[in-house]
Design a protein around this motif. Structure first.
Motif, PDB file in Angstrom:
ATOM      1  N   PRO A 141      13.734   3.669 -35.494  1.00 31.06           N
ATOM      2  CA  PRO A 141      13.933   5.066 -35.063  1.00 31.06           C
ATOM      3  C   PRO A 141      15.393   5.406 -34.808  1.00 31.06           C
ATOM      4  O   PRO A 141      15.851   6.506 -35.144  1.00 31.06           O
ATOM      5  CB  PRO A 141      13.092   5.152 -33.781  1.00 31.06           C
ATOM      6  CG  PRO A 141      12.076   4.080 -33.915  1.00 31.06           C
ATOM      7  CD  PRO A 141      12.774   2.973 -34.634  1.00 31.06           C
ATOM      8  N   THR A 142      16.149   4.472 -34.216  1.00 34.04           N
ATOM      9  CA  THR A 142      17.573   4.731 -33.966  1.00 34.04           C
ATOM     10  C   THR A 142      18.341   4.850 -35.272  1.00 34.04           C
ATOM     11  O   THR A 142      19.219   5.712 -35.422  1.00 34.04           O
ATOM     12  CB  THR A 142      18.161   3.601 -33.110  1.00 34.04           C
ATOM     13  OG1 THR A 142      17.383   3.453 -31.922  1.00 34.04           O
ATOM     14  CG2 THR A 142      19.603   3.898 -32.734  1.00 34.04           C
ATOM     15  N   TRP A 143      18.013   4.011 -36.232  1.00 39.83           N
ATOM     16  CA  TRP A 143      18.691   4.092 -37.529  1.00 39.83           C
ATOM     17  C   TRP A 143      18.398   5.422 -38.216  1.00 39.83           C
ATOM     18  O   TRP A 143      19.288   6.019 -38.835  1.00 39.83           O
ATOM     19  CB  TRP A 143      18.245   2.931 -38.421  1.00 39.83           C
ATOM     20  CG  TRP A 143      18.627   1.577 -37.893  1.00 39.83           C
ATOM     21  CD1 TRP A 143      19.599   1.298 -36.976  1.00 39.83           C
ATOM     22  CD2 TRP A 143      18.039   0.330 -38.243  1.00 39.83           C
ATOM     23  NE1 TRP A 143      19.660  -0.041 -36.729  1.00 39.83           N
ATOM     24  CE2 TRP A 143      18.721  -0.672 -37.494  1.00 39.83           C
ATOM     25  CE3 TRP A 143      17.023  -0.061 -39.104  1.00 39.83           C
ATOM     26  CZ2 TRP A 143      18.395  -2.021 -37.591  1.00 39.83           C
ATOM     27  CZ3 TRP A 143      16.700  -1.400 -39.209  1.00 39.83           C
ATOM     28  CH2 TRP A 143      17.379  -2.372 -38.459  1.00 39.83           C
ATOM     29  N   ASP A 144      17.169   5.907 -38.100  1.00 43.10           N
ATOM     30  CA  ASP A 144      16.824   7.181 -38.731  1.00 43.10           C
ATOM     31  C   ASP A 144      17.580   8.340 -38.081  1.00 43.10           C
ATOM     32  O   ASP A 144      18.004   9.280 -38.763  1.00 43.10           O
ATOM     33  CB  ASP A 144      15.314   7.416 -38.633  1.00 43.10           C
ATOM     34  CG  ASP A 144      14.526   6.436 -39.493  1.00 43.10           C
ATOM     35  OD1 ASP A 144      15.120   5.883 -40.433  1.00 43.10           O
ATOM     36  OD2 ASP A 144      13.329   6.223 -39.213  1.00 43.10           O
ATOM     37  N   ILE A 145      17.742   8.280 -36.750  1.00 46.38           N
ATOM     38  CA  ILE A 145      18.480   9.352 -36.068  1.00 46.38           C
ATOM     39  C   ILE A 145      19.957   9.316 -36.448  1.00 46.38           C
ATOM     40  O   ILE A 145      20.586  10.352 -36.703  1.00 46.38           O
ATOM     41  CB  ILE A 145      18.300   9.217 -34.542  1.00 46.38           C
ATOM     42  CG1 ILE A 145      16.833   9.462 -34.167  1.00 46.38           C
ATOM     43  CG2 ILE A 145      19.205  10.196 -33.805  1.00 46.38           C
ATOM     44  CD1 ILE A 145      16.533   9.218 -32.706  1.00 46.38           C
ATOM     45  N   GLU A 146      20.530   8.123 -36.489  1.00 38.57           N
ATOM     46  CA  GLU A 146      21.945   8.007 -36.843  1.00 38.57           C
ATOM     47  C   GLU A 146      22.209   8.388 -38.292  1.00 38.57           C
ATOM     48  O   GLU A 146      23.298   8.858 -38.626  1.00 38.57           O
ATOM     49  CB  GLU A 146      22.414   6.572 -36.599  1.00 38.57           C
ATOM     50  CG  GLU A 146      22.433   6.177 -35.126  1.00 38.57           C
ATOM     51  CD  GLU A 146      22.817   4.724 -34.938  1.00 38.57           C
ATOM     52  OE1 GLU A 146      22.886   4.002 -35.960  1.00 38.57           O
ATOM     53  OE2 GLU A 146      23.049   4.311 -33.779  1.00 38.57           O
ATOM     54  N   ALA A 147      21.211   8.200 -39.149  1.00 37.35           N
ATOM     55  CA  ALA A 147      21.388   8.531 -40.568  1.00 37.35           C
ATOM     56  C   ALA A 147      20.983   9.953 -40.887  1.00 37.35           C
ATOM     57  O   ALA A 147      20.842  10.310 -42.061  1.00 37.35           O
ATOM     58  CB  ALA A 147      20.573   7.564 -41.426  1.00 37.35           C
ATOM     59  N   ASP A 148      20.772  10.787 -39.872  1.00 36.74           N
ATOM     60  CA  ASP A 148      20.358  12.170 -40.094  1.00 36.74           C
ATOM     61  C   ASP A 148      21.459  12.921 -40.836  1.00 36.74           C
ATOM     62  O   ASP A 148      22.609  12.972 -40.402  1.00 36.74           O
ATOM     63  CB  ASP A 148      20.062  12.841 -38.753  1.00 36.74           C
ATOM     64  CG  ASP A 148      19.421  14.210 -38.942  1.00 36.74           C
ATOM     65  OD1 ASP A 148      18.963  14.483 -40.066  1.00 36.74           O
ATOM     66  OD2 ASP A 148      19.389  14.993 -37.969  1.00 36.74           O
ATOM     67  N   ASP A 155      12.833  -6.737 -34.938  1.00 30.16           N
ATOM     68  CA  ASP A 155      14.098  -6.008 -34.875  1.00 30.16           C
ATOM     69  C   ASP A 155      14.044  -4.736 -35.716  1.00 30.16           C
ATOM     70  O   ASP A 155      14.592  -3.698 -35.326  1.00 30.16           O
ATOM     71  CB  ASP A 155      15.229  -6.918 -35.358  1.00 30.16           C
ATOM     72  CG  ASP A 155      16.579  -6.225 -35.331  1.00 30.16           C
ATOM     73  OD1 ASP A 155      17.134  -6.057 -34.228  1.00 30.16           O
ATOM     74  OD2 ASP A 155      17.080  -5.839 -36.413  1.00 30.16           O
ATOM     75  N   PHE A 156      13.354  -4.788 -36.854  1.00 32.67           N
ATOM     76  CA  PHE A 156      13.252  -3.610 -37.723  1.00 32.67           C
ATOM     77  C   PHE A 156      12.493  -2.489 -37.023  1.00 32.67           C
ATOM     78  O   PHE A 156      12.957  -1.343 -36.972  1.00 32.67           O
ATOM     79  CB  PHE A 156      12.556  -4.000 -39.029  1.00 32.67           C
ATOM     80  CG  PHE A 156      12.303  -2.838 -39.949  1.00 32.67           C
ATOM     81  CD1 PHE A 156      13.284  -2.393 -40.820  1.00 32.67           C
ATOM     82  CD2 PHE A 156      11.079  -2.188 -39.946  1.00 32.67           C
ATOM     83  CE1 PHE A 156      13.054  -1.322 -41.667  1.00 32.67           C
ATOM     84  CE2 PHE A 156      10.835  -1.119 -40.789  1.00 32.67           C
ATOM     85  CZ  PHE A 156      11.828  -0.685 -41.649  1.00 32.67           C
TER      86      PHE A 156
END
Length: 324
Positions: free
Chosen positions: A148-155, A142-143
């Motif tokens: 990648p999605t978490w990194d984009i959302e946390a931009d 799951d990680f």
């Protein structure tokens, strides 16, 4: 190797097959298929490379090629090297401690624990370990799937500062290799990077040459029986001339070792043979006059001209047969 690679942040464990896959994919395309299969010791008619060793991650930027934009094949080649992905923030056990505490017990395992008196092999323990490993794998998958999605959302947002784990290893070669692999400066030149690669390869070879010696705490110690022995009765000979067939004929005369290590009996004769060949045979092969360092033979100052002469003496006198 597999456990340490997971702790280092690899998505999948690095095993010996991963290095073989990396070598095969490096040769693929740069050499003919026949040369590649010969290098890997593969039978060409079975197509072993295409069925088991080819990199599942394509090193071609298909999206940019379709959009008629500059491709980033070099970046993809670096990220898809030997089919592995790595994130230093990942670890082998990523399950939070709170999850373990809130997780209800498994009914099947609880039933096995209740019947553990009848389970001779302790099967309930293996079932519990399998359950924990399944949960750890699910968290790790799951990680890497959502990272990648978490990194984009946390931009644009502040992220927690990543703290690299301290390297605390006992073997010097392993500690130095870990330092090279995971703490590389960003401004390395091609020459410096090549030197690091050569140094890492030399450390890997040295690390593979390490072997585990006899553990002092694993040497069985017999409890002394409270038996009254008469003073005139002689004690047992600590180093009898006729040895056990699973004892090393060289270690028994090494005074730098403890008594337990000198008289240690290996589990099988084949293990003792391997120990003698790796530790003593090469050293004795370059000696012109080799003595028998058994405490009783040392008094007579026996010397032998070659290794086979020494092995013949060990078999006739001490009852220990070595490999020819």
């Amino acid at each position: 190797m597999a456990r340490q690679s997971l702790d280092a942040g690899e998505e999948n464990p690095i095993e010996p097959k991963a290095w073989c896959r990396g070598a095969a994919n490096a040769a693929n395309g740069n050499a003919s298929d026949a040369v590649r299969d010969q290098m890997m010791r593969h039978d060409p008619k079975w197509a072993t490379f295409n069925s088991a060793y080819i990199n599942e991650k394509v090193g071609f930027h298909l999206q940019n090629a379709f959009l008629d934009e500059p491709t980033e094949d070099s970046l993809l080649g670096m990220l898809s090297h030997i089919g592995l992905m790595r994130d230093p923030r990942a670890s082998k056990d990523m399950v939070p401690h709170e999850v373990w505490e809130m997780m209800p017990p498994d009914s099947g395992i609880a039933a096995l624990e209740a019947e553990r008196a009848q389970l001779k092999g302790g099967q309930y323990g293996s079932k519990e370990a399998q359950r924990k490993n399944t949960i750890r794998r699910a968290y790790k998958e799951d990680f890497f799937h959502n990272r990648p999605t978490w990194d984009i959302e946390a931009d644009g947002q502040e992220e927690e500062e990543y703290v690299e784990p301290a390297i605390d290893l006992y073997i010097p070669e392993r500690a130095e290799l870990a330092e090279i692999l995971y703490n590389q400066p960003d401004n390395l030149s091609s020459t410096e990077l090549l030197k690091l690669r050569i140094q890492a390869a030399e450390l890997m070879v040295a690390l593979c040459g390490k072997r585990e010696t006899v553990k002092r705490n694993r040497i069985p110690r017999r409890a002394r029986a409270d038996v009254t022995v008469k003073e005139e009765s002689p004690g047992p000979d600590p180093f009898p001339l006729l040895m056990d067939r699973k004892q090393c004929p060289r270690c028994i005369g090494d005074e730098t070792l403890s008594y337990e290590e000198r008289t240690f009996k290996y589990c099988r004769r084949a293990v003792m043979y391997d120990h003698f060949d790796k530790k003593h045979a090469q050293q004795l092969g370059g000696v012109k006059q080799m003595p028998c360092n058994h405490p009783k033979c040392r008094r007579e100052a026996l010397e032998f001209k070659h290794l086979n002469h020494f092995k013949n003496h060990v078999e006739r006198v001490h009852g220990v047969k070595l490999r020819a």
